[in-house]
Design a protein around this motif. Structure first.
Motif, PDB file in Angstrom:
ATOM      1  N   SER A  11      -6.343   7.743  -9.392  1.00  0.00           N
ATOM      2  CA  SER A  11      -6.611   6.865  -8.859  1.00  0.00           C
ATOM      3  C   SER A  11      -6.353   5.317  -9.943  1.00  0.00           C
ATOM      4  N   ARG A  70       0.686  -1.195  -0.062  1.00  0.00           N
ATOM      5  CA  ARG A  70       0.149   0.080  -0.047  1.00  0.00           C
ATOM      6  C   ARG A  70       0.936   1.345  -0.054  1.00  0.00           C
ATOM      7  N   GLU A 130      -7.618   2.388  -5.706  1.00  0.00           N
ATOM      8  CA  GLU A 130      -7.186   3.277  -4.712  1.00  0.00           C
ATOM      9  C   GLU A 130      -6.769   4.443  -5.357  1.00  0.00           C
ATOM     10  N   THR A 163      -9.850   4.947  -1.028  1.00  0.00           N
ATOM     11  CA  THR A 163     -10.427   4.044  -1.870  1.00  0.00           C
ATOM     12  C   THR A 163     -11.468   4.623  -2.684  1.00  0.00           C
ATOM     13  N   SER A 194     -11.324  -2.284  -5.792  1.00  0.00           N
ATOM     14  CA  SER A 194     -10.170  -2.111  -5.459  1.00  0.00           C
ATOM     15  C   SER A 194      -9.079  -1.077  -5.814  1.00  0.00           C
TER      16      SER A 194
END
Length: 456
Positions: free
Chosen positions: A142, A35, A124, A118, A122
């Motif tokens: 994103s 992440r 991000e 988010t 999925s």
């Protein structure tokens, strides 16, 4: 549950907890690293979009020139949105981008610090403020980190399969090592099962004589030795008791049968009754002695402070009454350095202590014709000592080794009254009072009985 199963279960649960904790740490570390790495990449892409579109003035002029929308997209499903200083949408990499999430965070971007969130599924996203010529533009980028997420999924499956396999190996290993650790216990159990009342002479194998199981085996062996000694004493006691009880009973029955059959006159009947009465008295005395020995083995009254000198004086009076012509001497030995009002005080039962001392005096008078010497004093600061000495025939070492066995009588006791219970009774009384009895003897010179008791 068997101990082996308990050990296996606990070992498995412990190892499983360690495995799960370690696996969770690894997974969390990789997920966090992924992440952070992807967020850093999103920030770089947002900064790059600001430099290309905002700093060059192409966004302000609305003329992108040779730059097409897809030229700035570097990762799959990447979306770029740029808002102007007034919050108006100036640029989007695709007309179908859902701006709901961007608008939600648009009002929160008031500093240079980026905001991560988010967007959908999925995907991000990062939002940051880009300043150019005094104006602040808000850039949202994103994307989906497909490759890293696929690697994270494979890591999760790998950890899951590895934990299941490790769990199976842990169960097998725990079962094996638990059995190996308990093997000496199983051996001790097999050996103990072969020990019974008929073969108490067998002993457990003590292994290396160092670990806890060896200490347990040694403790059992000591217990077995004591049990063997107790059984032998019991056998000897029963053998002697049956013999001693049978003799007066046989005499009494024979006397009564003879009197019933052959006595025809009052004198003959009186003579038979006298013989029967003597046998009954002997039987009564033996029975009372056996009951006294059994009573000492039971629960005793709570100890109270007792003057040992008074108990000894009372025992001497009993001995004077039973042996009126015998010389009995009493002397006092060492006393405490600081004399107190209550000397010669011991915790216990006065009646039992008097009985024990009288038994020693009775034996001394019974087997000696000379003077009997008694001495009372302190062997140590908190230990009283009574010593009774006679000048009789004495005892051999072999006789001394059996002298405390109930109903045992030495060779010199033949023809003398007694049942062989006085010394065993005395020893039990002394031991129940926390003391110790010791007999020393020299054949032909005499015997000395010494009693040590704790003082108050």
């Amino acid at each position: 549950m068997l101990i082996r199963n308990k050990l296996t279960l606990r070992f498995t649960l412990l190892v499983l907890a360690i495995q799960v904790s370690f696996s969770a740490f690894i997974y969390y570390f990789h997920a966090t690293t992924r992440r952070q790495r992807f967020e850093h990449r999103l920030v770089n892409m947002a900064t790059l979009a600001g430099r290309v579109l905002v700093r060059t003035g192409k966004l302000e002029s609305g003329n992108l020139g040779s730059i097409r929308r897809g030229d700035l997209l570097l990762v799959p499903d990447e979306e770029i949105s740029i808002y102007g200083p007034q919050g108006e949408l100036r640029y989007s990499s695709d007309d179908t981008i859902n701006q709901r999430y961007n608008l939600r965070y648009l009002g929160r971007l008031r500093t240079q610090a980026p905001v991560f969130f988010t967007a959908s599924n999925s995907q991000e996203a990062v939002g940051l403020v880009y300043s150019h010529r005094g104006k602040q533009y808000t850039i949202f980028v994103s994307a989906i980190d497909r490759l890293a997420r696929a690697q994270l999924d494979r890591l999760r499956i790998l950890l899951l399969v590895g934990n299941v396999g490790a769990l199976a190996l842990t169960i097998l290993a725990g079962w094996y090592f638990a059995g190996s650790a308990l093997h000496p216990v199983a051996r001790i159990m097999r050996q103990a099962e072969r020990i019974s009342a008929s073969n108490l002479g067998r002993r457990l194998h003590e292994g290396n004589r160092r670990d806890e199981l060896a200490q347990l085996a040694k403790t059992f062996n000591v217990l077995l030795s004591e049990l063997e000694q107790a059984f032998e004493s019991q056998k000897s006691f029963l053998s002697h008791a049956s013999h001693e009880l049978r003799t007066p009973l046989t005499t009494l029955m024979g006397t009564l049968e003879t009197a019933l059959t052959y006595d025809h006159t009052l004198d003959e009947a009186r003579q038979s009754l006298g013989a029967g009465l003597e046998a009954a008295r002997h039987l009564n005395g033996l029975t009372n002695s056996l009951l006294a020995l059994a009573k000492v083995d039971g629960a005793l009254p709570a100890p109270v402070p007792v003057r040992l000198d008074e108990c000894l004086n009372q025992a001497l009076e009993y001995a004077h009454s039973k042996y009126p012509g015998r010389e009995l001497r009493l002397t006092f030995g060492d006393l405490p350095a600081s004399e107190e009002a209550d000397v010669f005080m011991v915790p216990g039962n006065a009646q039992l202590l008097t009985t024990a001392l009288f038994n020693l005096l009775d034996n001394a008078c019974k087997y000696s014709v000379g003077a009997i010497h008694s001495e009372l004093g302190y062997a140590a600061t908190h230990t009283l000592q009574v010593r009774i000495t006679d000048t009789g025939r004495g005892l051999t070492p072999e006789e001394l080794s059996h002298i405390y066995e109930p109903l045992y009588r030495a060779a010199g006791a033949a023809g003398r009254p007694g049942y062989g219970l006085g010394l065993p009774l005395t020893q039990k009384i002394v031991q129940r009072h926390g003391g110790r009895l010791e007999l020393t003897s020299v054949a032909g010179e005499g015997t000395t009985a010494t009693v040590w008791l704790p003082a108050v």
